[in-house]
Design an enzyme around this catalytic site. Structure first.
Site, short mmCIF file in Angstrom:
data_model
loop_
_atom_site.label_atom_id
_atom_site.label_comp_id
_atom_site.label_asym_id
_atom_site.label_seq_id
_atom_site.Cartn_x
_atom_site.Cartn_y
_atom_site.Cartn_z
N ALA A 51 -65.68 -72.09 -32.25
CA ALA A 51 -65.54 -72.27 -30.79
C ALA A 51 -65.64 -73.73 -30.37
CB ALA A 51 -66.56 -71.42 -30.04
N SER B 19 -72.57 -71.15 -32.15
CA SER B 19 -71.23 -71.12 -31.58
C SER B 19 -70.57 -69.81 -31.98
CB SER B 19 -70.39 -72.27 -32.15
OG SER B 19 -69.94 -71.95 -33.45
N ASP B 20 -69.54 -69.40 -31.25
CA ASP B 20 -68.68 -68.37 -31.80
C ASP B 20 -67.78 -69.06 -32.82
OD1 ASP B 20 -67.52 -65.99 -32.43
OD2 ASP B 20 -66.93 -65.44 -30.41
N TYR B 21 -67.05 -68.27 -33.53
CA TYR B 21 -66.21 -68.68 -34.65
C TYR B 21 -65.31 -69.87 -34.30
CZ TYR B 21 -63.98 -67.18 -39.04
OH TYR B 21 -63.53 -67.07 -40.32
#
Ligand code: BGC
Length: 745
Positions: free
Chosen positions: A289, A285-287
């Protein structure tokens, strides 16, 4: 069709793969559900946290707590802590003190170098040089791997067509083909040629999947909404190219795409990525997300967010801890099948195995080697070379440049003359702060007599300085030439740094106004992380040079160009518009039913703005040299291209100037009539060619049908027989065309 087709992915032998599979299956069979969730849990490294980290949550973890979690198998991955010695200590906890001894994966945002800082990726894209991009990524990987890192969150392969969006600085600009070519080069550079287990390899993570850069109105994190054809034809090809080159992980995006957030989007993360493309690595995932699915209004709470993300195809959760917290219960209640969790764990562990971590969990944990390779002289030289090649000369009236190293009094004016805080640019956490060459230092080293140089700030980046303009005007009036170092600070581009106007901040415009009123010739050195709107005396300056953020060797690289040691060779990877309000703008826009040059319509009722036509002031591909390169007619060897045949298309280029140059010859096509309307031009190839003073060379490209294809809404390449315009030229707005007919099969 795709740039990746020309490059073979690194080979993993099937025997090694089988052995890894057996080992991983055996591990999974013995893992508790908490340990499985732990392998899908990624936290910011609290042990080696640096305050320069971009995200405030990084490193907020408590080292003692994270130590306990590693021991209990509740975290399998850490990011943004680097350092060989500490890496060994932290890895020992996982390997020696946890029940299963599964090594940690160490990741980091190594975007444009580690200790040696190279040009920001957008700058380097201006070099139009795949091998250079491969080499700087290689050097960054060598430094990262020697500092105990296994994975980098790069390259960013988001095609960026709205210059208000701040993150264009992290990628390769507005063009699809250039993005594909550089995605391949960067993945190959990070991962190397010898397989991921090689001690110098970093696992590449193309990001942000997908369509993140299409944020409405250029505002970071904003919604994206687009047709399938645009998604497939513009935003997905660089990802596909990156996977074709062997990238084995991918990061999701923050944005909502057509109503379904990318981080909870099964169409992207499973259908396209796995079922269509056969991607076998893991999805991170992004941060936070997946946690943000709640704010998107797509998940009710943390448990729901974890469920949606997992079922969509996300394998690893960054920072939020939601996978760790909820997977046991989600599996217990049957909301997420155990098989799905096992699949994600298998992907993560298989990647750890591919990185050789089960054989040598301490790879990269040798402080002696770290000292030797990180920030080496060789890497610094490469940073200077890359810097020189990234510089773009937009304008040079009357041969104002190059300047003379002696006998010419130079006033270096502006916030970036003596500055060292803005040479690295965004996304550098570990850069060597003792190695930040300012313009002033670079000029002094290049000039014969330092007394010929006066340096005055004149203005700060976004605020005026008391007495600044008066001091600048005085210095200008005493000089033969003014070099105006103006533009954006590093903080003005990058994540969350969207702008409504992409102009030079007002105090610097006032400075430019006052200084040019002295009548002295002005060279503008633009510091920037995006294309910018140039106006007034800045636009009218005698010479304009785009210098971006060039990394640690910036001052030397700029001096090499300014004083003529090297002729500029960079080309714009983003179009400089006439006005900010043209955004989003890319040269390869569609033509419309009322093109501006439509002879049938009155000139009022055409696609234009009241203030300007919809062209660029300096288009994609533009860049001058110190030579004088002219192009002859584009000459296809035949008027028709048979369906399965090929045709050579050539152009003669001549350097009538008296400097040797490197010219980037660009091949553009236009499909005159297609089943899906096509852009007025599309870059489909380019080549760099060296030309001595006075030399003429024929440059030949071989065209096959696949270069004429576009990506249809179903993701497949398409083309119909008919007429195609072909340009071999120096920019997206230059050159004469030839026409080629593709005949039916
Ligand atoms: C960015 C990513 C980055 C991640 C980890 C996020 O805010 O969008 O590009 O890799 O942070 O630092």
């Amino acid at each position: 069709m795709f740039a990746s087709n020309v490059v073979a992915a690194p080979r993993i032998t099937s025997r090694k793969l089988e052995a890894d599979r057996d080992r991983v299956d055996a591990l999974i069979a013995g893992m508790t559900i908490q340990e499985k969730a732990g392998q899908l849990n990624l936290l910011g490294d609290p042990f080696r946290f640096r305050p320069m980290n971009v995200n405030p949550l990084d490193g907020q973890g408590d080292p003692a707590r994270v130590t306990r979690m590693i021991r209990e198998g509740l975290v399998g991955n850490l990011f943004n802590g680097v350092g060989a010695e500490a890496g060994r200590r932290i890895q020992t906890i996982a390997v020696e003190e946890s029940r299963l001894g599964i090594p940690l994966l160490f990741a980091a945002d190594i975007i444009h170098g580690l200790k040696t800082v190279f040009p920001v990726p957008l700058a380097e894209a201006a070099a139009f040089d795949a091998d250079l991009a491969r080499r700087t990524a290689r050097a960054a990987a060598v430094e990262g791997a020697a500092s105990g890192i296994h994975q980098t969150y790069a390259p960013m392969v988001d095609v960026a067509r709205d210059q208000r969006w701040g993150r264009g600085v992290e990628g390769a600009g507005e063009d699809v083909w250039l993005n594909e070519v550089l995605a391949v080069a960067r993945v190959r550079g990070f991962q190397g040629e010898k397989g991921l287990a090689d001690r110098d390899a970093l696992l590449a993570t193309p990001k942000h999947f997908a369509a993140y850069s299409a944020a409405i109105a250029g505002m970071d994190y904003n919604t994206t909404d687009m047709s399938e054809a645009t998604l497939r034809g513009t935003f997905l090809p660089p990802f596909r190219a990156a996977f074709g080159a062997g990238a084995l992980s991918v990061m999701t995006a923050f944005n909502d795409l057509n109503g379904v957030p990318a981080s909870g989007n099964p169409y992207l993360l499973t259908e396209i990525l796995r079922e269509e493309w056969g991607f076998t690595g893991f999805v991170v995932s992004d941060y936070t997300a997946e946690q943000e699915l709640i704010a998107h209004g797509f998940a009710a709470d943390g448990r729901d967010a974890a469920r949606i993300a997992l079922l969509a195809g996300m394998d690893m959760s960054m920072v939020s801890g939601l996978f760790l917290e909820h997977i046991p219960d989600l599996v217990e209640t049957g909301d997420v099948p155990l098989a799905r969790v096992d699949q994600a764990v298998r992907r993560v562990l298989m990647t750890k195995a591919a990185l050789g971590l089960f054989d040598d969990p301490y790879r990269g944990c040798d402080p002696e080697r770290e000292r030797r390779v990180v920030g080496s002289r060789e890497h610094r030289d490469l940073a200077r070379e890359a810097g020189v090649k990234s510089i773009v000369l937009l304008k040079n009236e009357g041969g104002l440049l190059p300047l003379k190293p002696s006998g010419q009094k130079i006033a270096l004016i502006g916030p970036f003359g003596a500055d060292v805080d803005n040479v690295f640019g965004p996304w550098t956490i570990w850069g060597d702060e003792t190695r930040r060459i300012s313009l002033e230092a670079g000029f002094r080293a290049a000039m014969d007599d330092e007394a010929d140089l006066a340096v005055v700030m004149g203005s700060d980046v976004e605020t005026a300085l008391p007495g600044g303009i008066a001091a600048a005007v005085l210095a200008a009036s005493q000089a033969d030439v003014v070099v105006l170092a103006i533009g954006e600070s590093a903080r003005m581009s990058g994540e969350a740094q969207s702008r409504t106007e992409i102009d030079i901040p007002a105090p610097q415009r006032a400075l430019a106004e006052a200084v040019s009123a002295t009548g002295k010739p002005v060279v503008v050195l633009l510091r920037n992380g995006r294309a910018m709107e140039l106006s007034g005396p800045i636009k009218d300056a005698g010479a304009i040079v785009v210098t971006w953020f060039l990394g640690g060797e910036m001052g030397h690289a700029v001096a090499d160009i300014v004083f003529g040691l090297v002729s500029p060779s960079g080309r714009l990877p983003v179009s400089f518009p006439h006005r900010s309000g043209q955004q989003p703008y890319s040269y390869d826009h569609k033509i419309t039913g009322r093109p501006a040059n439509n002879a049938l319509a009155s000139q009022e009722y055409v696609a234009r703005y009241r203030e300007t036509t919809n062209t660029a002031l300096y288009p994609f591909g533009h860049g001058l040299t110190y030579g004088a390169v002219t192009y002859g007619a584009v000459t296809p060897a035949a008027a028709t291209l048979a369906w399965d045949g090929e045709v050579e298309v050539s152009v003669d280029i001549t350097n009538a100037g008296d400097h040797a140059v490197e010219e980037t010859v660009q091949l553009y096509i236009r499909d005159r009539v297609a089943d899906l309307t096509q852009p007025g031009r599309r870059l489909r190839d380019f080549r760099k060619v060296e030309l001595a003073a006075g030399q003429t060379r024929a440059v030949t490209f071989t065209l096959r049908r696949e270069r004429l294809e576009y990506v249809g809404a179903d993701g497949r390449p398409k083309v119909q027989p008919g007429a195609f315009d072909i340009w071999l030229t120096s920019s997206a707005q230059a050159g004469d065309l030839a026409t080629l007919n593709l005949t039916p099969s």
